[in-house]
Structure formats: C-alpha cells, structure tokens
Design an enzyme around this catalytic site. Structure first.
Site, PDB file in Angstrom:
ATOM      1  N   SER A   1       0.860  -1.189   0.000  1.00  0.00           N
ATOM      2  CA  SER A   1       0.000   0.000   0.000  1.00  0.00           C
ATOM      3  C   SER A   1       0.891   1.233   0.000  1.00  0.00           C
ATOM      4  O   SER A   1       2.039   1.196   0.478  1.00  0.00           O
ATOM      5  CB  SER A   1      -0.881   0.011   1.259  1.00  0.00           C
ATOM      6  OG  SER A   1      -1.562   1.243   1.398  1.00  0.00           O
TER       7      SER A   1
ATOM      8  N   TYR B   1      -1.558  -0.782  10.700  1.00  0.00           N
ATOM      9  CA  TYR B   1      -1.701  -1.081   9.266  1.00  0.00           C
ATOM     10  C   TYR B   1      -0.517  -0.511   8.490  1.00  0.00           C
ATOM     11  O   TYR B   1       0.088  -1.207   7.659  1.00  0.00           O
ATOM     12  CB  TYR B   1      -3.015  -0.522   8.741  1.00  0.00           C
ATOM     13  CG  TYR B   1      -3.210  -0.732   7.256  1.00  0.00           C
ATOM     14  CD1 TYR B   1      -3.620  -1.971   6.763  1.00  0.00           C
ATOM     15  CD2 TYR B   1      -2.973   0.293   6.337  1.00  0.00           C
ATOM     16  CE1 TYR B   1      -3.795  -2.180   5.402  1.00  0.00           C
ATOM     17  CE2 TYR B   1      -3.143   0.092   4.978  1.00  0.00           C
ATOM     18  CZ  TYR B   1      -3.549  -1.136   4.516  1.00  0.00           C
ATOM     19  OH  TYR B   1      -3.704  -1.349   3.160  1.00  0.00           O
TER      20      TYR B   1
END
Length: 282
Positions: free
Chosen positions: A145, A158
């Site tokens: 990501s 995350y």
C-alpha cells in the site's frame, strides 16, 4: 487493444494463485486474469464467499485459505499444483485494515493485523519460493500500500504492516537475484472496496478502483518490475514527499486530510460491518 492482445499471449495458461480472492482487489484481479486465459485459483478465509466467487467465475480451484496457517497455505498450493500444474505467479493480496488510534487498539487486533498482513505475506512468499527456485522461474507479487510509504493517523499498525511488506519484498528480491524468480510490489492508494468503507479518501484526489489494481497487476505479470504505485498522482506525491523537509511533507498530509481521514472523519456506522469482519468478530 494491442497491449491487451500482447498481455493475453503472455498470461494465457499461466497458473496464478491469489490470496484474499473472494472480494475486492483479489476478485477483480482474478476476474481480469481469468478473462485473459490464465489458470486462476483463489483462496480466502471466508469459505462461503470464496466458493460463491469461484463458482461464479467458473474456476477449477477455489476454497478456504488461512494465510496465517502454514498447513492451510501449503495444502492450498499443493492442491493448485495437483489440479492446474506448477504455480507461475503467487499474488499475496490478503490483508485487513481495522482503524483507530493505537491507544484504543486491542492487543488481539494488533496481532491479527500483523499475522495476516505481514506473516501471511512472508509465509506465502517462502512457500512459493521453495517451489519456484528449483524450477528457475516464477513471480511473487505482494500487494502492499502507499500507506507503507507514508504515515496515516488512525492506521498506525496497518501502516507498519505495509512498511514491513515493502522492506521484506525488496530484500527477498535482492536475495533471490539470479534464481529466475521475480518479485514485485503493488502499492495502491485508497481503493473503493470494503476496506475503506466509511472513509472519504484524500481531499481533491480520486480513489482507485479495484480494476485499476487488476490492470496494474496484469502489466506486472506481462512486464515484471520491482514496484508499481497506483494512482500515478498519489504515487508521485508519495515519492516526492520523501525529498521534502518533514514539516512540509506533514503539512501536505494535513492539507489532504490525512490527520483526520482514518480518525474522527470516519462514519462508524457505514464501517461497522467491515470492522467486525476484519477484527474477527463476525
């Protein structure tokens, strides 16, 4: 059209495994690759949903896969090779993104994020490499990501997990030089899937669609390279921020709403169903 035809020639009949393939980016990628003639297998922890998705696509191999369980992962890959042949590409796509400030994050949620997003990717990569290196061919694509190249309040664990995936993949790529096995990273911005339910994304910038990520993965399989960022605009911002003074890059993040997008700007009701599933509460 010419690119599509060229990609189809390179992808047709390749055996491709996708984790987290029941929905979102995984399913979009599976659909696109299947349509190009690849032999696609999808695994997902959600056994009901993955069977529905696999049957709807007409795949030969699909089923429950727990990426945090070595036995589950190895058995799934073994079944793929029994039915479809040697695995050409593994796409480690499974991941979760529970949100909230770290002070409020239960230890069980922290562990779950790291188990799925980091250990699951490391485990899948190891199992794939053990199969691919003796054949001197193969490709591991790890979906990270742009959060792994940034810092987003409300998603500390995350972000940490995606930073880890980036560091791991780049290192394994160097370790494996000369083996014939390729390693690639896919770093998306906000993607319009359940993962970002109840959030609004960066101010003034469009979110990506699952099909955008699928297209990028197709391009990577056809023309391997170490890293791709989606969208181009958000990718350029992420790269340029590395060369800015910290005060400037953090100011830009605030301008884009980064301080609030995953904290007090979240619609908790719209997000509840995803959060319950991601936290293992469903």
């Amino acid at each position: 059209m010419a690119d599509n035809a060229a990609h189809a020639l390179k992808i047709r009949d390749k055996v491709i495994v996708i984790t987290g393939g029941a929905r979102g980016i995984g399913l979009a990628t599976a659909t696109a690759l299947h349509n190009l003639g690849a032999k696609v297998a999808i695994g997902d922890i959600d056994e009901v949903r993955v069977k529905e998705s696999g049957a709807a696509l007409g795949l030969d191999v699909y089923g429950k896969l727990d990426v945090t369980d070595p036995h589950s992962f190895a058995e799934f890959l073994d079944e793929v090779e029994r039915q479809l042949g040697p695995i050409d590409v593994l796409i480690n796509n499974a991941g979760i993104m529970p949100l909230g400030r770290i002070i409020e994050e239960p230890d069980a949620v922290t562990r779950r994020i790291l188990d799925i997003n980091v250990y699951g990717v490391i485990l899948g990569t190891k199992l794939a490499v053990q199969r691919m290196v003796p054949r001197h061919t193969g490709h591991v694509i790890n979906v990270a990501s742009l959060a792994g190249e940034a810092n987003i309040p409300g998603a500390a664990t995350y972000c940490a997990s995606k930073h880890a995936v980036i560091g791991f993949t780049d290192t394994v790529r160097l370790e494996s030089r000369g083996t014939g096995v390729q390693f690639s990273l896919v770093n998306p911005t906000f993607v319009n899937t359940e993962l970002i339910a109840g959030t609004q994304g960066a101010k003034g910038l469009r979110n990506a669609e699952p099909s955008d990520i699928a297209d990028a993965i197709i391009e990577l399989i056809a023309r391997p390279k170490p890293r791709v960022r989606i969208t181009k605009v958000m990718g350029a911002l992420a790269v340029s921020a590395k060369f800015m003074p910290r005060s400037v890059s953090e100011g830009l993040n605030r301008l884009l709403g980064g301080d609030h997008v995953f904290t007090d700007a979240v619609d908790t009701e719209k997000r509840k169903a995803y959060e319950d599933r991601a936290r293992g509460e469903q």
